[in-house]
Design an enzyme around this catalytic site. Structure first.
Site, PDB file in Angstrom:
ATOM      1  N   ASP A 139       0.870  -1.161   0.000  1.00 45.45           N
ATOM      2  CA  ASP A 139       0.000   0.000   0.000  1.00 45.45           C
ATOM      3  C   ASP A 139       0.917   1.225   0.000  1.00 45.45           C
ATOM      4  O   ASP A 139       2.095   1.125   0.388  1.00 45.45           O
ATOM      5  CB  ASP A 139      -0.871  -0.034   1.258  1.00 45.45           C
ATOM      6  CG  ASP A 139      -1.684   1.229   1.454  1.00 45.45           C
ATOM      7  OD1 ASP A 139      -2.414   1.603   0.528  1.00 45.45           O
ATOM      8  OD2 ASP A 139      -1.564   1.840   2.541  1.00 45.45           O
TER       9      ASP A 139
ATOM     10  N   ASP B 101      -1.263  -0.475   6.079  1.00 41.70           N
ATOM     11  CA  ASP B 101      -1.632   0.041   7.398  1.00 41.70           C
ATOM     12  C   ASP B 101      -3.084  -0.216   7.764  1.00 41.70           C
ATOM     13  O   ASP B 101      -3.469  -0.046   8.922  1.00 41.70           O
ATOM     14  CB  ASP B 101      -1.386   1.562   7.445  1.00 41.70           C
ATOM     15  CG  ASP B 101      -2.386   2.320   6.571  1.00 41.70           C
ATOM     16  OD1 ASP B 101      -3.207   3.078   7.114  1.00 41.70           O
ATOM     17  OD2 ASP B 101      -2.355   2.134   5.333  1.00 41.70           O
TER      18      ASP B 101
END
Length: 238
Positions: free
Chosen positions: A16, A188
């Site tokens: 990500d 995250d």
């Protein structure tokens, strides 16, 4: 570092971007300020605009095209075009205005403060195995200085539905010519990154930079394979 599931040998890592490789909040806040400033100065009839006025057009577009949530860049462009049309611009001028607004947005969106440690760690990892970026957002790795580390970048919209849908995870495995279980996804977000990756057959690494307590997080449905608090911990996994 905490392990919750056995890790298989890792042959590639997908990342990500926002809030995983850098703090995304400052650049987003600055970008929204600059976009509003641009709109106010573009035409006197926009001089009174607030963020709420801009979001109103985004809400209308979302009501008309519910699936637009999977392509936030196009969503923003369509909202801009609608704004110009609503205020009496011709179709040609509305398209031009939307393009100019998006160019301004793109510039500021990529003025990201990338920690030097992120560069160092990605460089070391890229020497060992393929790295790929998978993002729901609209940061441009090439524009913000991260593109050199990735084999390719997948973005929600052009490359499939947004995470946690499996589209981009499966496409990454296909393009890497690897079985999903040989890939570690790092992110995250416990829903879009951890749950999305695991449901796609990948291994998942939760980067917990805010020192949250996993069992107290409301988004926990599937445990990650591993939890880390700093990117450097990945070097010990490969």
């Amino acid at each position: 570092m905490h392990f919750y599931r056995p890790l298989s040998p890792i042959q590639a890592i997908t990342f990500d971007l926002d809030d995983t490789l850098y703090d995304n909040h400052p650049v987003i806040d600055k970008t929204e300020e600059e976009v509003l400033r641009f709109v106010r100065e573009y035409d006197p009839q926009f001089s009174h605009f607030t963020h709420h006025d801009l979001y109103t057009f985004r809400r209308i577009v979302a009501e008309q095209e519910p699936d637009i949530c999977h392509d936030i860049t196009r969503w923003r462009w369509l909202s801009s075009k609608m704004m110009f049309c609503h205020y009496g611009y011709s179709r040609e001028d509305a398209l031009k205005g939307a393009d100019e607004l998006m160019a301004h947005f793109t510039y500021w969106r990529n003025q990201i403060d990338i920690p030097e440690s992120t560069h160092q760690i990605l460089a070391q990892l890229a020497e060992k195995l393929p790295l790929v970026a998978i993002t729901n957002g609209n940061a441009e790795p090439d524009a913000c200085g991260l593109g050199q580390y990735f084999q390719f970048v997948l973005k929600a919209g052009p490359d499939g539905r947004s995470k946690p849908y499996c589209d981009m995870y499966r496409l990454a495995a296909q393009k890497l010519d690897l079985q999903p279980h040989a890939i570690l996804h790092v992110g995250d977000n416990l829903l879009t990154d951890v749950e999305g990756a695991i449901r796609s057959g990948m291994q998942a690494c939760w980067i917990n930079v805010d020192n949250k307590t996993l069992m107290e997080e409301k988004d926990v449905r599937l445990l990650p394979h591993v939890e880390i608090s700093q990117l450097a911990s990945l070097l010990s996994l490969v």
